[in-house]
Scaffold this motif. Structure first.
Motif, PDB file in Angstrom:
ATOM      1  N   ILE A 297     -41.383  52.504  -4.613  1.00 49.64           N
ATOM      2  CA  ILE A 297     -40.278  52.332  -5.486  1.00 49.64           C
ATOM      3  C   ILE A 297     -40.174  50.935  -6.079  1.00 49.64           C
ATOM      4  N   GLY A 298     -40.994  49.995  -5.704  1.00 48.72           N
ATOM      5  CA  GLY A 298     -41.210  48.713  -6.348  1.00 48.72           C
ATOM      6  C   GLY A 298     -42.336  48.126  -6.307  1.00 48.72           C
ATOM      7  N   ASP A 299     -43.088  47.522  -7.457  1.00 44.30           N
ATOM      8  CA  ASP A 299     -44.180  46.663  -7.497  1.00 44.30           C
ATOM      9  C   ASP A 299     -43.961  45.604  -8.483  1.00 44.30           C
ATOM     10  N   ARG A 300     -43.631  44.448  -8.057  1.00 48.44           N
ATOM     11  CA  ARG A 300     -43.413  43.380  -8.484  1.00 48.44           C
ATOM     12  C   ARG A 300     -44.978  42.379  -8.485  1.00 48.44           C
ATOM     13  N   PRO A 301     -45.468  42.137  -9.497  1.00 47.54           N
ATOM     14  CA  PRO A 301     -46.680  41.390  -9.306  1.00 47.54           C
ATOM     15  C   PRO A 301     -46.528  39.950  -8.776  1.00 47.54           C
ATOM     16  N   SER A 302     -47.557  39.398  -8.291  1.00 51.57           N
ATOM     17  CA  SER A 302     -47.493  38.080  -7.969  1.00 51.57           C
ATOM     18  C   SER A 302     -48.609  37.297  -8.712  1.00 51.57           C
ATOM     19  N   GLY A 303     -48.546  35.963  -8.477  1.00 55.59           N
ATOM     20  CA  GLY A 303     -49.496  35.133  -9.377  1.00 55.59           C
ATOM     21  C   GLY A 303     -48.931  33.733  -9.276  1.00 55.59           C
ATOM     22  N   LYS A 304     -49.835  33.044  -9.978  1.00 59.22           N
ATOM     23  CA  LYS A 304     -49.558  31.433 -10.067  1.00 59.22           C
ATOM     24  C   LYS A 304     -49.676  30.888 -11.342  1.00 59.22           C
ATOM     25  N   THR A 305     -48.730  30.021 -12.071  1.00 60.24           N
ATOM     26  CA  THR A 305     -49.286  29.322 -13.337  1.00 60.24           C
ATOM     27  C   THR A 305     -49.643  28.042 -12.755  1.00 60.24           C
ATOM     28  N   GLU A 306     -50.808  27.331 -12.733  1.00 64.82           N
ATOM     29  CA  GLU A 306     -51.082  26.203 -12.008  1.00 64.82           C
ATOM     30  C   GLU A 306     -50.430  24.891 -12.348  1.00 64.82           C
ATOM     31  N   GLN A 307     -50.153  24.104 -11.556  1.00 62.99           N
ATOM     32  CA  GLN A 307     -49.491  22.996 -11.657  1.00 62.99           C
ATOM     33  C   GLN A 307     -50.008  22.173 -12.955  1.00 62.99           C
ATOM     34  N   THR A 308     -51.324  22.289 -13.167  1.00 66.41           N
ATOM     35  CA  THR A 308     -52.136  21.444 -14.268  1.00 66.41           C
ATOM     36  C   THR A 308     -51.779  22.198 -15.752  1.00 66.41           C
ATOM     37  N   THR A 309     -51.029  23.398 -15.625  1.00 64.57           N
ATOM     38  CA  THR A 309     -51.132  24.039 -16.879  1.00 64.57           C
ATOM     39  C   THR A 309     -50.079  23.199 -17.707  1.00 64.57           C
ATOM     40  N   ALA A 310     -50.102  23.494 -18.979  1.00 64.79           N
ATOM     41  CA  ALA A 310     -49.113  22.527 -19.977  1.00 64.79           C
ATOM     42  C   ALA A 310     -47.830  22.802 -19.964  1.00 64.79           C
ATOM     43  N   ILE A 311     -47.233  24.170 -19.593  1.00 73.17           N
ATOM     44  CA  ILE A 311     -45.888  24.461 -19.436  1.00 73.17           C
ATOM     45  C   ILE A 311     -45.389  24.197 -18.295  1.00 73.17           C
ATOM     46  N   VAL A 312     -46.187  23.887 -17.204  1.00 68.70           N
ATOM     47  CA  VAL A 312     -45.725  23.535 -15.958  1.00 68.70           C
ATOM     48  C   VAL A 312     -45.328  21.946 -15.955  1.00 68.70           C
ATOM     49  N   GLN A 313     -46.213  21.427 -16.584  1.00 72.49           N
ATOM     50  CA  GLN A 313     -46.345  19.809 -16.660  1.00 72.49           C
ATOM     51  C   GLN A 313     -45.157  19.378 -17.841  1.00 72.49           C
ATOM     52  N   ARG A 314     -45.029  20.197 -18.576  1.00 74.68           N
ATOM     53  CA  ARG A 314     -43.935  20.018 -19.457  1.00 74.68           C
ATOM     54  C   ARG A 314     -42.517  20.031 -18.855  1.00 74.68           C
ATOM     55  N   ALA A 315     -42.532  21.049 -18.024  1.00 76.79           N
ATOM     56  CA  ALA A 315     -41.244  21.363 -17.296  1.00 76.79           C
ATOM     57  C   ALA A 315     -40.855  20.224 -16.330  1.00 76.79           C
ATOM     58  N   MET A 316     -42.223  19.923 -15.519  1.00 75.46           N
ATOM     59  CA  MET A 316     -41.817  18.606 -14.720  1.00 75.46           C
ATOM     60  C   MET A 316     -41.431  17.314 -15.526  1.00 75.46           C
ATOM     61  N   ALA A 317     -42.000  16.988 -16.962  1.00 75.86           N
ATOM     62  CA  ALA A 317     -41.627  16.004 -17.406  1.00 75.86           C
ATOM     63  C   ALA A 317     -40.352  15.857 -18.216  1.00 75.86           C
ATOM     64  N   VAL A 318     -39.894  17.253 -18.477  1.00 77.13           N
ATOM     65  CA  VAL A 318     -38.386  17.602 -18.999  1.00 77.13           C
ATOM     66  C   VAL A 318     -37.569  16.960 -17.839  1.00 77.13           C
ATOM     67  N   THR A 319     -37.809  17.655 -16.774  1.00 81.48           N
ATOM     68  CA  THR A 319     -36.845  17.544 -15.593  1.00 81.48           C
ATOM     69  C   THR A 319     -36.840  15.843 -15.400  1.00 81.48           C
ATOM     70  N   THR A 320     -38.108  15.356 -15.320  1.00 86.34           N
ATOM     71  CA  THR A 320     -37.957  13.883 -15.174  1.00 86.34           C
ATOM     72  C   THR A 320     -37.090  13.258 -15.981  1.00 86.34           C
ATOM     73  N   TYR A 321     -37.247  13.647 -17.471  1.00 89.60           N
ATOM     74  CA  TYR A 321     -36.460  13.044 -18.612  1.00 89.60           C
ATOM     75  C   TYR A 321     -34.892  13.043 -18.222  1.00 89.60           C
ATOM     76  N   MET A 322     -34.523  14.193 -17.614  1.00 95.41           N
ATOM     77  CA  MET A 322     -33.337  14.558 -17.306  1.00 95.41           C
ATOM     78  C   MET A 322     -32.834  13.859 -16.167  1.00 95.41           C
ATOM     79  N   ASN A 323     -33.682  12.857 -15.499  1.00 97.82           N
ATOM     80  CA  ASN A 323     -33.219  12.032 -14.193  1.00 97.82           C
ATOM     81  C   ASN A 323     -33.132  12.794 -13.166  1.00 97.82           C
ATOM     82  N   ALA A 324     -33.690  13.996 -13.240  1.00100.13           N
ATOM     83  CA  ALA A 324     -33.779  14.831 -11.926  1.00100.13           C
ATOM     84  C   ALA A 324     -35.089  14.997 -11.258  1.00100.13           C
TER      85      ALA A 324
END
Length: 453
Positions: A349-376
């Motif tokens: 009745i439920g099948d949610r896939p799992s996986g990982k976007t690597e930390q080195t991937t651009a979108i994760v790096q950008r999310a981290m950089a944006v968060t840093t820019y926001m002083n968080a």
């Protein structure tokens, strides 16, 4: 001149100028050191934040706060029960159209999709929140106030996310921000519970429009970055027999006996394999069956949940469940003295896939950089969100919060507090622009340099 004083002065000056760059780095609110963030993404985000049009959008989010609050209230008080998101979908589609999207439509499963065309349109970036709540039809969703805090079922999860991406679209329009890539603003159905991510699964189905990156907005705050999808398998398992009188039919198969054995065998083995490695969980969450104390039941059922960010570990626990069920079935049938065999129905009745976007991937790096820019401080996390599906498909994806502070998710006392909530929209915008590309058609003054449509 005192020689000791001269030496002391020289040492002090040397130390001061040696440590000055470090002190500047530590006190500069825009570039705090964060482990694991490539400097090129820090620089990229800073350059975006310095753009006049982006600064203009940032201020627009602040100015729009009264309207954003009203949008939040209107959407919260529009019920959106599981599998019945249609009414909210129509309202949200109208709001996106009014905000300035180039085209808006509701697809076959009631996802709301608003397209904002990019200058080249060679890539497509999705920014999405989910339309559904966990609350059944008839739940009172009227917003109540306690001081500055808003209380209502679903006010945070994920009505706030819908409101945030709507505000981002408004800000981009008002600040005349153009992107190189096409952007899809999406309100997705079926994120909660047995919805099983059906909205995003349909959006990204085989043969549909190619998506190059995916930003899900769910939760609050401006620190969290979910880049690991917590997958889950869910089953409803039903043992069935003829049923009968507890004395007169004694000796027939008893579904409860099989269910009890299955639970025992499953949990005993699952306990062993989940004590090491990637965190993996299992739960026999709901059981039912039987009609009376003096009747052998004709059916006995259970609903089982198992979760892991490791597909391999999840499949291992799944197989333990299947083995336990068949063992219990065989043993219960071996005990019968009369009547037909017990049968079992195993339904996923439920099948949610799992996986990982690597930390080195651009979108994760950008999310981290944006968060840093926001002083968080960036907080990399694992969770079960709509990003699970793109992650499993190999599409770079993250889930980030919508700003503010909230709590009590999935309860009638869910709450949200607008503590600098506009920061959430600023963060979403920066990550979106980093992924979609700020087009050269966005002029320094924040006005359009030519028609986009």
């Amino acid at each position: 001149m005192n020689r000791k004083l001269t030496l002391f002065t020289f040492a002090f000056v040397a130390t001061y100028y040696t440590t000055l760059p470090l002190l500047a780095q530590q006190t500069n609110p825009k570039t705090p050191p964060v482990a694991g963030v490539d400097k090129r993404y820090i620089d990229e985000v800073k350059a975006l934040g310095d753009q006049p049009a982006v600064k203009k959008a940032f201020q627009i989010f602040v100015d729009l706060e009264p309207q954003t609050k009203q949008d939040h209230l209107n959407l919260t008080e529009t019920p959106s029960p599981p599998f019945k998101e249609g009414v909210r979908a129509k309202k949200y589609a109208a709001m996106l159209k009014e905000a300035g999207a180039d085209s808006v439509w509701i697809d076959e499963v009631s996802n709301v999709i608003a397209k904002r065309k990019g200058r080249s349109g060679k890539r497509t970036v999705v920014v999405e929140s989910h339309l559904d709540t966990v609350f059944p039809e008839g739940t009172d969703v009227k917003v109540k106030y306690k001081g500055d805090t808003l209380y209502a079922p679903g006010i945070g999860d994920d009505t706030r996310g819908l409101t945030a991406i709507l505000a981002v679209l408004k800000g981009m329009e008002k600040a005349a921000i153009e992107t190189d890539a096409d952007v899809l603003f999406v309100g997705a159905v079926g994120e909660e519970g047995l919805g099983d991510l059906r909205g995003v699964k349909h959006l990204l189905r085989k043969g549909s429009q190619k998506v190059d990156s995916y930003i899900a907005v769910d939760g609050d705050g401006i620190s969290s970055i979910v880049h690991r999808g917590l997958g889950s398998h869910r089953y409803r398992i039903t043992f069935k027999g003829p049923g009968g009188h507890s004395y007169g039919s004694f000796g027939i198969v008893n579904p409860h006996g099989a269910l009890g054995k299955a639970i025992h065998y499953f949990t005993t083995e699952a306990d062993k394999v989940t004590r090491q490695g990637v965190k993996t969980t299992y739960s026999v969450s709901v059981v039912g069956g039987g009609t009376s104390v003096n009747a052998i039941p004709y059916e006995s059922w259970m609903e089982v949940d198992m979760r892991s960010e490791s597909p391999e570990k999840l499949n291992e626990v799944d197989q333990l469940l299947q083995t336990a069920v068949q063992r219990a079935l065989t043993e219960e049938n071996g005990m019968k003295r009369q009547g037909p065999d017990l049968t079992v129905d195993v339904k996923k009745i439920g099948d949610r896939p799992s996986g990982k976007t690597e930390q080195t991937t651009a979108i994760v790096q950008r999310a981290m950089a944006v968060t840093t820019y926001m002083n968080a401080t960036p907080q990399l996390e694992v969770a079960s969100t709509n990003a699970n599906t793109p992650i499993a498909l190999g599409i770079p994806a993250v889930t980030i919060g919508s700003g503010g502070i909230g709590g009590g998710e999935h309860s009638l006392n869910e709450w949200w507090l607008n503590d600098k909530g506009y920061l959430g929209m600023q963060r979403i915008l920066l990550l979106l622009l980093a992924e979609a590309g700020l087009d050269k058609g966005t002029t320094a003054s924040g006005t359009k340099a030519g028609a986009r449509r």
